[in-house]
Write a protein that holds these residues in place. Structure first.
Motif, PDB file in Angstrom:
ATOM      1  N   LYS A  16       0.864  -1.185   0.000  1.00 38.39           N
ATOM      2  CA  LYS A  16       0.000   0.000   0.000  1.00 38.39           C
ATOM      3  C   LYS A  16       0.895   1.228   0.000  1.00 38.39           C
ATOM      4  CE  LYS A  16      -3.867  -2.313   0.504  1.00 38.39           C
ATOM      5  NZ  LYS A  16      -4.785  -2.443  -0.578  1.00 38.39           N
ATOM      6  N   PRO A  17       0.989   1.911  -1.143  1.00 39.63           N
ATOM      7  CA  PRO A  17       1.826   3.105  -1.185  1.00 39.63           C
ATOM      8  C   PRO A  17       1.315   4.180  -0.236  1.00 39.63           C
ATOM      9  CG  PRO A  17       0.905   2.603  -3.359  1.00 39.63           C
ATOM     10  CD  PRO A  17       0.314   1.646  -2.385  1.00 39.63           C
ATOM     11  N   ALA A  18       2.245   4.934   0.303  1.00 42.84           N
ATOM     12  CA  ALA A  18       1.877   6.032   1.198  1.00 42.84           C
ATOM     13  C   ALA A  18       1.139   7.096   0.388  1.00 42.84           C
ATOM     14  CB  ALA A  18       3.102   6.632   1.854  1.00 42.84           C
TER      15      ALA A  18
END
Length: 183
Positions: free
Chosen positions: A180-182
């Protein structure tokens, strides 16, 4: 060679299905058939029938056919041999007699040529595997040297990852966390 993002070429080829019946069970299978509509496609080519590495791969893919089916995927094997050669090999090789997946006979080499997987020296199909989504788009391609078999469990792992529509890290397995990318 066609690659990720390319459209799988349309095809209509003779296929050998069931060798347990006395009469040859040859059917024409087309990319537009109801059997393939709305499904993922696992298309794997082997160089030629009556060889040594190929049956190990065919049996391994067939062993996972129900698992692929659970993932809305159809497994198709193929080579540039004829339907009659496919039938003879399936009948004569004990391990192949139990195989249930269809084998495409691409003896005119039309699909193999369109895919760009013909070996330049031998003129046979390379050990190529294509994962194709329900829209006919190639999502994964792998090609092995003629002497090295592939790993159908890895093909399934990649299919699982593709079906998440998420970012999957190295060695990701079904059930693992995705990235999950920031924000």
């Amino acid at each position: 060679m066609l690659t990720v993002g390319d459209k799988l070429p349309a095809f209509s080829l003779k296929a050998v299905y069931d060798t347990s019946i006395p009469e040859p069970d040859f059917k024409t299978l087309a990319s537009s058939s109801d059997e393939l509509a709305g499904k993922w496609l696992v298309l794997f080519y082997w160089p030629k029938d009556f060889t040594f590495v190929c049956p190990t791969e065919i049996v391994a893919f067939d062993d996972l056919a129900d698992d692929f089916k659970d993932r809305d995927a159809v497994v198709l094997g193929a080579s540039t041999d004829t339907d009659f050669v496919h039938r003879a090999w399936r009948e004569s090789h004990e391990d192949l007699q139990k195989v249930t997946i269809p084998w495409l006979a691409d003896n005119k080499k039309e699909l193999a040529s369109a895919l760009g997987i013909l070996d330049k020296e031998e003129g046979v199909a390379l050990r190529a595997t294509f994962l194709v989504d329900p829209d006919g788009i190639i999502r994964h391609v792998s090609v092995n040297d003629l002497s090295v078999g592939r790993n159908p469990k890895e093909v399934m792992r990649i299919l699982d990852a593709l079906q998440t529509d998420e970012l999957c890290p190295c060695n990701w397995q079904q059930g693992d966390e995705v990235l999950k990318p920031a924000a």
